[in-house]
Design an enzyme around this catalytic site. Structure first.
Site, PDB file in Angstrom:
ATOM      1  N   HIS A 188      46.709  28.224  44.374  1.00 38.39           N
ATOM      2  CA  HIS A 188      47.164  28.079  45.753  1.00 38.39           C
ATOM      3  C   HIS A 188      48.468  28.802  45.987  1.00 38.39           C
ATOM      4  O   HIS A 188      48.713  29.366  47.049  1.00 38.39           O
ATOM      5  CB  HIS A 188      47.349  26.598  46.084  1.00 38.39           C
ATOM      6  CG  HIS A 188      46.060  25.903  46.316  1.00 38.39           C
ATOM      7  ND1 HIS A 188      45.573  24.950  45.477  1.00 38.39           N
ATOM      8  CD2 HIS A 188      45.150  26.053  47.282  1.00 38.39           C
ATOM      9  CE1 HIS A 188      44.409  24.525  45.918  1.00 38.39           C
ATOM     10  NE2 HIS A 188      44.131  25.181  47.014  1.00 38.39           N
ATOM     11  N   ARG A 295      34.302  33.484  56.706  1.00 37.00           N
ATOM     12  CA  ARG A 295      33.823  32.526  55.701  1.00 37.00           C
ATOM     13  C   ARG A 295      33.810  31.131  56.334  1.00 37.00           C
ATOM     14  O   ARG A 295      34.780  30.380  56.240  1.00 37.00           O
ATOM     15  CB  ARG A 295      34.750  32.541  54.479  1.00 37.00           C
ATOM     16  CG  ARG A 295      34.657  33.807  53.624  1.00 37.00           C
ATOM     17  CD  ARG A 295      35.622  33.738  52.445  1.00 37.00           C
ATOM     18  NE  ARG A 295      35.291  34.658  51.377  1.00 37.00           N
ATOM     19  CZ  ARG A 295      35.873  35.851  51.192  1.00 37.00           C
ATOM     20  NH1 ARG A 295      36.816  36.260  52.012  1.00 37.00           N
ATOM     21  NH2 ARG A 295      35.519  36.622  50.183  1.00 37.00           N
ATOM     22  N   ARG A 331      29.334  34.087  58.463  1.00 39.08           N
ATOM     23  CA  ARG A 331      28.469  33.738  57.340  1.00 39.08           C
ATOM     24  C   ARG A 331      28.253  32.232  57.347  1.00 39.08           C
ATOM     25  O   ARG A 331      29.218  31.468  57.482  1.00 39.08           O
ATOM     26  CB  ARG A 331      29.147  34.163  56.031  1.00 39.08           C
ATOM     27  CG  ARG A 331      28.404  33.661  54.813  1.00 39.08           C
ATOM     28  CD  ARG A 331      28.979  34.200  53.549  1.00 39.08           C
ATOM     29  NE  ARG A 331      30.173  33.484  53.133  1.00 39.08           N
ATOM     30  CZ  ARG A 331      30.906  33.831  52.073  1.00 39.08           C
ATOM     31  NH1 ARG A 331      30.583  34.900  51.383  1.00 39.08           N
ATOM     32  NH2 ARG A 331      31.961  33.133  51.729  1.00 39.08           N
ATOM     33  N   GLU A 430      24.440  39.452  47.102  1.00 37.66           N
ATOM     34  CA  GLU A 430      25.376  38.974  46.078  1.00 37.66           C
ATOM     35  C   GLU A 430      24.699  38.768  44.736  1.00 37.66           C
ATOM     36  O   GLU A 430      25.352  38.377  43.771  1.00 37.66           O
ATOM     37  CB  GLU A 430      25.983  37.632  46.515  1.00 37.66           C
ATOM     38  CG  GLU A 430      26.879  37.738  47.723  1.00 37.66           C
ATOM     39  CD  GLU A 430      27.173  36.380  48.305  1.00 37.66           C
ATOM     40  OE1 GLU A 430      28.322  35.932  48.227  1.00 37.66           O
ATOM     41  OE2 GLU A 430      26.240  35.758  48.843  1.00 37.66           O
ATOM     42  N   ASN A 453      32.032  40.540  45.013  1.00 34.90           N
ATOM     43  CA  ASN A 453      32.670  39.575  44.099  1.00 34.90           C
ATOM     44  C   ASN A 453      31.603  38.846  43.284  1.00 34.90           C
ATOM     45  O   ASN A 453      31.680  38.763  42.059  1.00 34.90           O
ATOM     46  CB  ASN A 453      33.508  38.545  44.875  1.00 34.90           C
ATOM     47  CG  ASN A 453      34.453  39.192  45.863  1.00 34.90           C
ATOM     48  OD1 ASN A 453      34.825  40.344  45.685  1.00 34.90           O
ATOM     49  ND2 ASN A 453      34.829  38.482  46.908  1.00 34.90           N
ATOM     50  N   ASP A 454      30.611  38.332  43.999  1.00 37.52           N
ATOM     51  CA  ASP A 454      29.534  37.639  43.292  1.00 37.52           C
ATOM     52  C   ASP A 454      28.563  38.624  42.657  1.00 37.52           C
ATOM     53  O   ASP A 454      28.091  38.393  41.543  1.00 37.52           O
ATOM     54  CB  ASP A 454      28.793  36.685  44.246  1.00 37.52           C
ATOM     55  CG  ASP A 454      29.523  35.362  44.374  1.00 37.52           C
ATOM     56  OD1 ASP A 454      29.980  34.834  43.338  1.00 37.52           O
ATOM     57  OD2 ASP A 454      29.659  34.853  45.501  1.00 37.52           O
ATOM     58  N   ARG A 464      33.745  35.108  37.598  1.00 38.79           N
ATOM     59  CA  ARG A 464      34.873  35.597  38.414  1.00 38.79           C
ATOM     60  C   ARG A 464      36.064  34.648  38.399  1.00 38.79           C
ATOM     61  O   ARG A 464      37.169  35.022  38.796  1.00 38.79           O
ATOM     62  CB  ARG A 464      34.422  35.879  39.858  1.00 38.79           C
ATOM     63  CG  ARG A 464      33.999  34.641  40.620  1.00 38.79           C
ATOM     64  CD  ARG A 464      33.363  34.981  41.948  1.00 38.79           C
ATOM     65  NE  ARG A 464      34.308  35.039  43.042  1.00 38.79           N
ATOM     66  CZ  ARG A 464      33.958  35.023  44.333  1.00 38.79           C
ATOM     67  NH1 ARG A 464      32.682  35.022  44.672  1.00 38.79           N
ATOM     68  NH2 ARG A 464      34.861  35.055  45.275  1.00 38.79           N
ATOM     69  N   CYS A 501      31.493  43.578  52.066  1.00 38.90           N
ATOM     70  CA  CYS A 501      32.578  42.674  52.459  1.00 38.90           C
ATOM     71  C   CYS A 501      33.282  42.045  51.251  1.00 38.90           C
ATOM     72  O   CYS A 501      34.212  41.272  51.419  1.00 38.90           O
ATOM     73  CB  CYS A 501      32.091  41.602  53.413  1.00 38.90           C
ATOM     74  SG  CYS A 501      30.883  40.514  52.663  1.00 38.90           S
TER      75      CYS A 501
HETATM   76  C1  PEP Z   1      31.468  38.070  47.647  1.00 38.36           C
HETATM   77  O1  PEP Z   1      30.844  37.377  46.837  1.00 38.36           O
HETATM   78  O2  PEP Z   1      31.760  39.273  47.443  1.00 38.36           O
HETATM   79  C2  PEP Z   1      31.897  37.504  48.946  1.00 38.36           C
HETATM   80  C3  PEP Z   1      32.404  38.249  49.900  1.00 38.36           C
HETATM   81  O3  PEP Z   1      31.806  36.149  49.082  1.00 38.36           O
HETATM   82  P1  PEP Z   1      32.874  35.126  48.426  1.00 38.36           P
HETATM   83  O4  PEP Z   1      33.993  35.926  47.839  1.00 38.36           O
HETATM   84  O5  PEP Z   1      33.298  34.231  49.520  1.00 38.36           O
HETATM   85  O6  PEP Z   1      32.030  34.467  47.389  1.00 38.36           O
HETATM   86 MG    MG Z   2      30.141  35.440  47.395  1.00 37.20          MG
END
Ligand code: PEP
Ligand code: MG
Length: 554
Positions: A188, A295, A331, A430, A453-454, A464, A501
């Site tokens: 945080h 989000r 989303r 993802e 990211n995922d 991650r 994204c």
């Molecule tokens: C991702 O997975 O790249 C994404 C944008 O979603 P989050 O980071 O919220 O999992």
């Molecule tokens: Mg994601």
């Protein structure tokens, strides 16, 4: 000169004296008491005052860093309402006839041990919050004020680690940079520092070793370095770097109001990611062309119970109205894994990142999903709404979602409630499964947005959330880049458009590659919009296409 290296959490360069932040350690004096009733009353009044203080901090944090980030103080307030915590303190006072400070200290130790032993990384991190809350209570009980700031002149704060309440309490005008020995990128405190836009270095091992307090220093938030007693050469080098960055930032301002068009005339939609309606300010300030990822789960994370249809409707309406007909992609709920919400009462899972999360929850509990869809469709008349679905792996999920949407539309029509007939529908890519079958998914959808990211963690089998994963989580791995290219081709061959994204969208070294792949939209943190626009306007896709495709896709 001494150089201490760590990890960059927020960029920027700061020159100034080091201030070593050491919190006044609460050495608690154990005292025998005569009346447990009086002592419990003393504890109750301290608890009330702590809750009040946290309320003030929450309001201050909302103004400075937004609602989602201020939420930590509400969590601290909730900890002070926790019956197990309260009961433990009262029992210790009554059973051992000892003072409240000691009872709080003992309870804190027990709870910290309990949290630290938990499997779940999120819960383990909560041990720092229990300590923070207990420390506040002890300070109030022992009549000591919690240290505000620090120094009359602006300083580089060096600390072992900082609690969120300490970070937000600092007078921002007196902070040049944060450098901590501990900390993690997703804590945080790191999130707050980024929102406050203060150069921050974490994991700077050895920064507290010798008496650096008062020495002049330079913090480089780009490389994650602290130079103590810098030599002439370093001062010159860093001064030049700072000047160059300031110049670049000024130049970037000229790109405001311009379209993100390449030299050979290709327009790419450059959008921003948000977590709540408050973030729209930064989106507009940085001249993003739309919102590529809202989000929506933050609405659920910020709430103590399921947000009602009306609460959600109000939030979506606010964002759509503020964006005045620029596309807003919302989303649907993506909780689970690291984003846990108590009131969902999800069963504990061994591998939550691969468990019941995101769309899987929505399909198992369509009542929750329908409430969100109704709110979204009702809000759609206030702007240009697009909806996307997270964590898709299979065609049947899309078919089921479309069936539920048809039900929702029928319900609204029967109730005489208006909704837009031109809402675009898309899904996140993802998972490798979604990427590989994106030609099939594209038949039903208007667009894709790649969540790198995922997608990276699932493609490379690299968690991650794990701070030690290092080079095994290579965000520019050929496998991930090839999957993105497959998605772009499959989308275009089937009449859909494609965006990115995830964090990779902001990697300016890859902007040329994304242009070469034909990516239609990039959505990034608001402060990254203008640097990417610069890169886009400098690129001639026809000239670099073959070279970058073979360089990265091999
Ligand atoms: C991702 O997975 O790249 C994404 C944008 O979603 P989050 O980071 O919220 O999992
Ligand atoms: Mg994601």
């Amino acid at each position: 000169m001494i150089t201490v290296s760590g990890k960059s959490v927020c960029s920027g360069i700061a020159f100034g004296p080091v201030f070593v932040f050491s919190r006044e350690e609460s050495t608690i004096k154990r005292r025998h008491i005569e009346s447990s009733d009086d002592e419990i009353a003393r504890f109750e009044s301290a608890r009330e005052r702590a809750i009040e203080e946290l309320g003030t901090l929450y309001n201050k944090a909302i103004a400075e860093v937004g609602e989602a980030n201020a939420m930590i103080f509400q969590i601290h307030q909730m900890m002070l309402e926790d019956l197990d915590y309260i009961e433990s303190i009262k029992n210790i006072i009554t059973d051992q006839l000892i003072n409240a400070e000691t009872a709080v200290g003992q309870t804190c130790d027990n709870f910290v041990q309990m949290f630290r032993a938990m499997d779940d990384a999120y819960m383990r991190e909560r041990s720092a919050d229990v300590k923070d809350v207990s420390e506040r209570l002890i300070k109030i009980l022992s009549g000591r004020d919690k240290g505000a700031i620090v120094s009359d002149e602006p300083v580089i704060i060096v600390a072992d680690d900082l609690a969120p309440s300490e970070t937000v309490q600092f007078d921002k005008s007196k902070i040049l940079a944060f450098v901590t020995e501990g900390g993690s990128t997703s804590s945080h405190t790191s999130i707050l520092a980024r929102m406050m836009n203060i150069p921050t270095v974490i994991g700077a091992k050895g920064v507290l070793d010798s008496g650096f307090g008062g020495k002049s220093a330079i913090a480089d938030g780009y490389t994650g370095t602290l130079y103590i007693d810098p030599d002439e050469e370093t001062i010159e080098k860093m001064t030049a770097k700072k000047r160059e960055i300031e110049k670049q930032n000024e130049l970037l301002q000229q790109l405001k109001g311009q379209k993100s068009v390449t030299r050979d005339g290709r327009h790419i939609e450059l959008c921003a990611n948000i977590g709540n309606a408050h973030d729209v300010g930064a989106v507009l300030k940085n001249d993003a062309e739309g919102i590529g990822l809202f989000r929506s789960e933050f609405l659920y994370l910020e709430s103590k119970d399921y947000p009602s249809e009306d609460t959600q409707f109000a939030a979506y309406k606010e964002v759509l109205s503020k964006m005045v007909n620029k596309r807003v992609i919302i989303r649907t709920l993506d909780i689970g894994a690291d984003k846990q919400v108590d009131y969902f009462r999800m069963p504990k899972e061994e591998n939550p990142a691969m468990g019941i999360r995101a769309i899987r929850i929505c399909l198992q509990r369509p009542d929750i999903f329908k409430t969100q869809l109704r709110a979204l469709y009702r809000a759609s008349v206030y702007g240009k709404l697009a909806i996307m679905f997270p964590m898709i792996t299979s065609e049947w999920e899309i078919l089921k979602i479309l069936e539920i949407i048809e039900d929702v539309k029928k319900e609204l029509e029967a109730e005489g409630i208006a909704y837009s007939k031109s809402i675009e529908l898309g899904c996140m890519i993802e998972t490798p499964a979604a990427a590989v079958t994106s030609d099939i998914l594209a038949r039903y959808l208007d667009f894709f947005s790649v969540g790198t990211n995922d997608l990276t963690q699932y493609t490379l089998a690299a968690d991650r959330q794990n701070p030690d994963i290092g080079p095994f989580c290579d965000t520019r791995h050929t496998a991930v880049l090839r999957l993105i290219n497959t998605v772009a081709q499959n989308a275009h061959n089937n009449g859909a458009w494609v965006g990115i994204c995830g964090e990779l969208a902001a990697d300016t070294e890859l902007t040329e590659l994304f242009l070469a792949m034909g990516i239609d939209e990039l959505s990034v943190t608001p402060s990254a919009v203008l640097p990417i626009r610069k890169k886009i306007t400098e690129t001639d896709v026809s000239k670099i296409k073959d070279e970058v495709l073979s360089k990265y896709l091999k």
